[in-house]
Design a protein around this motif. Structure first.
Motif, PDB file in Angstrom:
ATOM      1  N   ILE A 125     -18.182   5.899  -4.133  1.00 18.84           N
ATOM      2  CA  ILE A 125     -17.769   6.622  -5.343  1.00 18.84           C
ATOM      3  C   ILE A 125     -16.336   6.245  -5.717  1.00 18.84           C
ATOM      4  O   ILE A 125     -16.026   5.979  -6.883  1.00 18.84           O
ATOM      5  CB  ILE A 125     -17.890   8.144  -5.124  1.00 18.84           C
ATOM      6  CG1 ILE A 125     -19.364   8.542  -4.937  1.00 18.84           C
ATOM      7  CG2 ILE A 125     -17.272   8.909  -6.283  1.00 18.84           C
ATOM      8  CD1 ILE A 125     -19.554   9.972  -4.479  1.00 18.84           C
ATOM      9  N   HIS A 126     -15.463   6.203  -4.719  1.00 21.69           N
ATOM     10  CA  HIS A 126     -14.058   5.843  -4.956  1.00 21.69           C
ATOM     11  C   HIS A 126     -13.946   4.429  -5.521  1.00 21.69           C
ATOM     12  O   HIS A 126     -13.192   4.186  -6.477  1.00 21.69           O
ATOM     13  CB  HIS A 126     -13.288   5.954  -3.639  1.00 21.69           C
ATOM     14  CG  HIS A 126     -11.870   5.495  -3.712  1.00 21.69           C
ATOM     15  ND1 HIS A 126     -10.924   6.102  -4.509  1.00 21.69           N
ATOM     16  CD2 HIS A 126     -11.234   4.463  -3.074  1.00 21.69           C
ATOM     17  CE1 HIS A 126      -9.764   5.479  -4.370  1.00 21.69           C
ATOM     18  NE2 HIS A 126      -9.922   4.490  -3.511  1.00 21.69           N
ATOM     19  N   ALA A 127     -14.692   3.491  -4.959  1.00 17.93           N
ATOM     20  CA  ALA A 127     -14.649   2.101  -5.433  1.00 17.93           C
ATOM     21  C   ALA A 127     -15.088   1.994  -6.885  1.00 17.93           C
ATOM     22  O   ALA A 127     -14.513   1.227  -7.669  1.00 17.93           O
ATOM     23  CB  ALA A 127     -15.525   1.224  -4.544  1.00 17.93           C
ATOM     24  N   ALA A 128     -16.100   2.783  -7.258  1.00 16.10           N
ATOM     25  CA  ALA A 128     -16.617   2.720  -8.631  1.00 16.10           C
ATOM     26  C   ALA A 128     -15.605   3.220  -9.657  1.00 16.10           C
ATOM     27  O   ALA A 128     -15.666   2.828 -10.827  1.00 16.10           O
ATOM     28  CB  ALA A 128     -17.915   3.519  -8.732  1.00 16.10           C
ATOM     29  N   SER A 245      -9.214  -0.227   1.771  1.00 16.35           N
ATOM     30  CA  SER A 245      -9.198   1.231   1.696  1.00 16.35           C
ATOM     31  C   SER A 245     -10.604   1.782   1.871  1.00 16.35           C
ATOM     32  O   SER A 245     -11.594   1.058   1.760  1.00 16.35           O
ATOM     33  CB  SER A 245      -8.598   1.709   0.368  1.00 16.35           C
ATOM     34  OG  SER A 245      -9.368   1.237  -0.725  1.00 16.35           O
ATOM     35  N   GLY A 246     -10.677   3.070   2.158  1.00 18.61           N
ATOM     36  CA  GLY A 246     -11.968   3.726   2.327  1.00 18.61           C
ATOM     37  C   GLY A 246     -11.800   5.031   3.071  1.00 18.61           C
ATOM     38  O   GLY A 246     -10.703   5.381   3.527  1.00 18.61           O
ATOM     39  N   TRP A 335     -11.256  11.507   5.241  1.00 16.61           N
ATOM     40  CA  TRP A 335      -9.892  11.120   4.913  1.00 16.61           C
ATOM     41  C   TRP A 335      -9.856   9.739   4.271  1.00 16.61           C
ATOM     42  O   TRP A 335     -10.413   8.785   4.814  1.00 16.61           O
ATOM     43  CB  TRP A 335      -9.039  11.137   6.184  1.00 16.61           C
ATOM     44  CG  TRP A 335      -9.038  12.488   6.829  1.00 16.61           C
ATOM     45  CD1 TRP A 335      -9.817  12.909   7.873  1.00 16.61           C
ATOM     46  CD2 TRP A 335      -8.262  13.621   6.419  1.00 16.61           C
ATOM     47  NE1 TRP A 335      -9.574  14.217   8.162  1.00 16.61           N
ATOM     48  CE2 TRP A 335      -8.613  14.691   7.289  1.00 16.61           C
ATOM     49  CE3 TRP A 335      -7.300  13.832   5.439  1.00 16.61           C
ATOM     50  CZ2 TRP A 335      -8.032  15.954   7.174  1.00 16.61           C
ATOM     51  CZ3 TRP A 335      -6.727  15.087   5.333  1.00 16.61           C
ATOM     52  CH2 TRP A 335      -7.094  16.128   6.196  1.00 16.61           C
ATOM     53  N   LEU A 336      -9.210   9.647   3.117  1.00 15.87           N
ATOM     54  CA  LEU A 336      -9.068   8.372   2.405  1.00 15.87           C
ATOM     55  C   LEU A 336      -7.822   7.659   2.928  1.00 15.87           C
ATOM     56  O   LEU A 336      -6.725   8.220   2.908  1.00 15.87           O
ATOM     57  CB  LEU A 336      -8.953   8.617   0.902  1.00 15.87           C
ATOM     58  CG  LEU A 336      -8.762   7.372   0.027  1.00 15.87           C
ATOM     59  CD1 LEU A 336      -9.953   6.425   0.150  1.00 15.87           C
ATOM     60  CD2 LEU A 336      -8.557   7.790  -1.445  1.00 15.87           C
ATOM     61  N   VAL A 337      -8.009   6.421   3.404  1.00 11.70           N
ATOM     62  CA  VAL A 337      -6.887   5.656   3.943  1.00 11.70           C
ATOM     63  C   VAL A 337      -6.773   4.310   3.241  1.00 11.70           C
ATOM     64  O   VAL A 337      -7.739   3.813   2.645  1.00 11.70           O
ATOM     65  CB  VAL A 337      -7.038   5.427   5.467  1.00 11.70           C
ATOM     66  CG1 VAL A 337      -7.161   6.746   6.204  1.00 11.70           C
ATOM     67  CG2 VAL A 337      -8.234   4.533   5.781  1.00 11.70           C
ATOM     68  N   VAL A 347      -2.996   7.661   5.572  1.00 14.69           N
ATOM     69  CA  VAL A 347      -3.773   8.598   4.760  1.00 14.69           C
ATOM     70  C   VAL A 347      -3.169   8.681   3.363  1.00 14.69           C
ATOM     71  O   VAL A 347      -1.965   8.906   3.206  1.00 14.69           O
ATOM     72  CB  VAL A 347      -3.801   9.995   5.408  1.00 14.69           C
ATOM     73  CG1 VAL A 347      -4.513  10.994   4.502  1.00 14.69           C
ATOM     74  CG2 VAL A 347      -4.494   9.939   6.767  1.00 14.69           C
ATOM     75  N   ILE A 348      -4.002   8.502   2.339  1.00  9.85           N
ATOM     76  CA  ILE A 348      -3.541   8.635   0.953  1.00  9.85           C
ATOM     77  C   ILE A 348      -4.301   9.737   0.214  1.00  9.85           C
ATOM     78  O   ILE A 348      -4.040   9.995  -0.962  1.00  9.85           O
ATOM     79  CB  ILE A 348      -3.664   7.314   0.177  1.00  9.85           C
ATOM     80  CG1 ILE A 348      -5.125   6.824   0.164  1.00  9.85           C
ATOM     81  CG2 ILE A 348      -2.748   6.258   0.774  1.00  9.85           C
ATOM     82  CD1 ILE A 348      -5.358   5.629  -0.755  1.00  9.85           C
TER      83      ILE A 348
END
Length: 380
Positions: A125-128, A245-246, A335-337, A347-348
């Motif tokens: 979802i984040h990549a999209a 990232s992921g 956690w998004l890193v 962590v971001i």
């Protein structure tokens, strides 16, 4: 409390069972929980008869109060049937890289996974949101698990399009990413990779990519195992000219008291730094302690343990850990890193509310041909 533990073998991560067991021991010893351990190795978990035989020893000969099994649903089905007759709890642990065949809760099974399908879905979802065209990169082994579907399908469901699939061999000696590099050179408009690898193959993938001529403008969205912070410690340094990232289940730098305690006590117990399997074992120890402390009310009867857990939240190093009563799965934050040049993740962002993503996974209907390796992820 008598604890039986059926532990796996992993050629990808040889210390997996050792670190997981030491995480459990470190927590329960620190908390002063009186335990008697019985352990057995179940290999890759692909021999149901052998796995059941070891479970029978634990439950019928050693009279274990709780049986911890590092395996997933297919390998544990016979164990669950036995435990149901005895009303003993099976605490099933694994990475969470597969969709279940049946989501309704087994009356005596609690699944405590690393929720990899949740993290992969969130990463897709984040990549999209950042790129609408990508190449998917995975191995013949890693790509055979459901977390690959979670990564790619969520990307597509949110407006992303897959322009190319690169499926490699699963041994470093056979790994050659030149076909991927050729595609990127001849399709300069594709600057995004969805990558799912683990261990030495993850390191090899990044190492070959960093020395290629296709990295300018590249962005890589990785699976939790690709983003393992011990990758460079175990397999060698990297110098990455692109960002990876992921979402991941845990990072050693998380700022909470429970995580600081884990790092201190795991190091005191083992002489080594805490890692992901150790954290998983530590969290499993937290569940076991709760069961121990409430034994007067349930007397180790599985159905009563599970009924009581529906209202409990544990303060774990990952963040709040609780059970989804509809599936008997433990759920935690994600956690998004992102990584720097030395492949050090920070962590971001992240989300405490993974319950909705979990429900999306539970209600996903798979149509057509789908893969399904019989071994537990990383146990090969």
């Amino acid at each position: 409390m008598k604890i039986g533990a059926l532990l796996p073998r992993s050629t990808f991560h040889p210390l997996l069972q050792h670190d997981f067991l030491q995480g459990m021991e470190a927590y329960l010893q620190y908390r002063g929980v009186s335990t008697t351990w019985f352990t057995a190795n179940i290999g890759f978990g692909t021999n149901p008869e052998m796995v059941l035989q070891e479970a029978e020893k634990m439950l019928l000969e050693h009279h274990a109060d709780v049986l911890v099994v590092y395996a997933d649903q297919p390998a544990a089905s016979n164990i669950a049937a036995l435990a149901k007759q005895l009303n003993r709890l099976v605490l099933l642990v694994h990475n969470g890289a597969k969709y279940m065949h049946e989501w309704e809760p087994h009356p005596v099974v609690l699944s405590h996974t690393l929720n990899n399908t949740i993290q992969c879905r969130l990463t897709g979802i984040h990549a999209a949101t950042l790129s609408k065209e990508a190449a998917v990169c995975t191995s013949f082994y890693d790509g055979g698990y459901s977390h690959n579907h979670a990564l790619v399908q969520s990307y597509a469901d949110n407006g992303g399009s897959v322009a190319y699939n690169f499926v490699s061999q699963y041994k470093v000696s056979d790994f050659d990413s030149e076909p991927l590099h050729h595609f990127l050179r001849t399709n300069a408009h594709v600057q995004t990779l969805l990558a799912l690898y683990n261990g030495d193959l993850a390191h090899c993938f990044l190492q070959q990519l960093q020395t290629s001529d296709v990295t300018e403008g590249l962005q890589v969205f990785g699976s939790p195992m690709l983003l393992d912070e011990t990758l460079t410690t175990v397999h060698g340094q990297l110098k990455i000219p692109f960002q990876v990232s992921g979402y991941v289940p845990w990072l050693s730098s998380l700022k909470n008291n429970a995580n600081e305690l884990l790092k201190t006590q795991f190091n005191a117990h083992t002489g080594r730094e805490a890692n992901l399997p150790g954290m998983h074992g530590w969290n499993t120890g937290m569940i076991l302690e709760h069961i121990y402390n409430t034994a007067d009310t349930h007397r180790f009867r599985a159905r009563e343990i599970l009924a009581a857990l529906s209202d409990i939240t544990l303060d774990s190093p990952r963040g709040p850990l609780h059970m989804d009563a509809a599936t008997h799965h433990m759920i935690a934050p994600a956690w998004l890193v992102k990584t720097n040049e030395a492949f050090e993740p920070e962590v971001i962002g992240g989300t405490d509310n993974t319950a909705q993503i979990w429900q999306d996974i539970v209600h996903t209907k798979i149509h057509g041909v789908s893969s399904g390796w019989i071994n537990t992820y990383l146990c090969a």
